[in-house]
Design a protein around this motif. Sequence first.
Motif, short mmCIF file in Angstrom:
data_model
loop_
_atom_site.label_atom_id
_atom_site.label_comp_id
_atom_site.label_asym_id
_atom_site.label_seq_id
_atom_site.Cartn_x
_atom_site.Cartn_y
_atom_site.Cartn_z
N GLN A 14 0.85 -1.18 0.00
CA GLN A 14 0.00 0.00 0.00
C GLN A 14 0.89 1.23 0.00
O GLN A 14 1.79 1.35 0.82
N GLY A 16 0.77 5.70 -0.70
CA GLY A 16 -0.11 6.85 -0.79
C GLY A 16 0.36 8.02 0.03
O GLY A 16 1.40 7.96 0.69
N THR A 17 -0.41 9.08 -0.03
CA THR A 17 -0.15 10.27 0.76
C THR A 17 -1.06 10.23 1.98
O THR A 17 -1.83 9.29 2.17
N ASP A 21 -6.02 9.58 -2.38
CA ASP A 21 -5.29 9.19 -3.59
C ASP A 21 -6.19 8.26 -4.39
O ASP A 21 -6.79 7.36 -3.83
N SER A 23 -6.21 5.81 -7.94
CA SER A 23 -5.52 5.22 -9.08
C SER A 23 -6.44 5.31 -10.28
O SER A 23 -7.65 5.35 -10.14
N THR A 41 -4.11 12.81 -6.66
CA THR A 41 -3.94 12.92 -5.21
C THR A 41 -4.26 14.32 -4.73
O THR A 41 -4.03 15.30 -5.44
N TRP A 45 3.20 13.48 -2.40
CA TRP A 45 4.05 12.30 -2.32
C TRP A 45 5.41 12.72 -1.75
O TRP A 45 5.78 13.90 -1.85
#
Length: 173
Positions: A14, A16-17, A21, A23, A41, A45
């Motif tokens: 996993q 992410g921020t 986020d 995809s 996002t 990042w």
Amino acid sequence: ARYSKSGTLKWLKQYGTSLNDDSVGKIVVLANGDSYIAGSTKGSWPDQTHLGSSAGNDVFVAKISGAGTMRWVRQYGTEAEDYATALGRSPSGDLYLAVEATVAMPSNRPDHPNSYGGGSLDGAVMKFDKNGTWKWTTQFGGPGDDDPWDLAVGKRGEIYVAGTTGGDLDGPD
């Protein structure tokens, strides 16, 4: 996640921020098992800067190794909302990202500046090299909403985009 051809889980990671986020649901997989993913996002990042408003989305492109290790991630955007919708890779390794834009995006091409067509969304195509370095963005749109939903790259590097439009689109024949 990566699964074997018989359905056995190889790894699950996993990334992410700290904020939302998304995809694009499209993954480009290389022969060596590495992959590229893209998305949108509201956060930043690592070692990247969020360019949108506090409520706006930026787009990102990331490379993941065949073992699930993030090799790099690059984040790009405008002061408004930018959404990644499709990802493709050319035979030479360049990456192309279809984007929904809500303002004019930087083009990086003095001979071809971008402008906003109208509606609430325009389409755009962004080009990156295999290391995620941004090369250019070409924006298109008419007076209504324009949504690029899919993107493919031909054998000679031609870029094909399909989607929906809320008005007439003019372009070369």
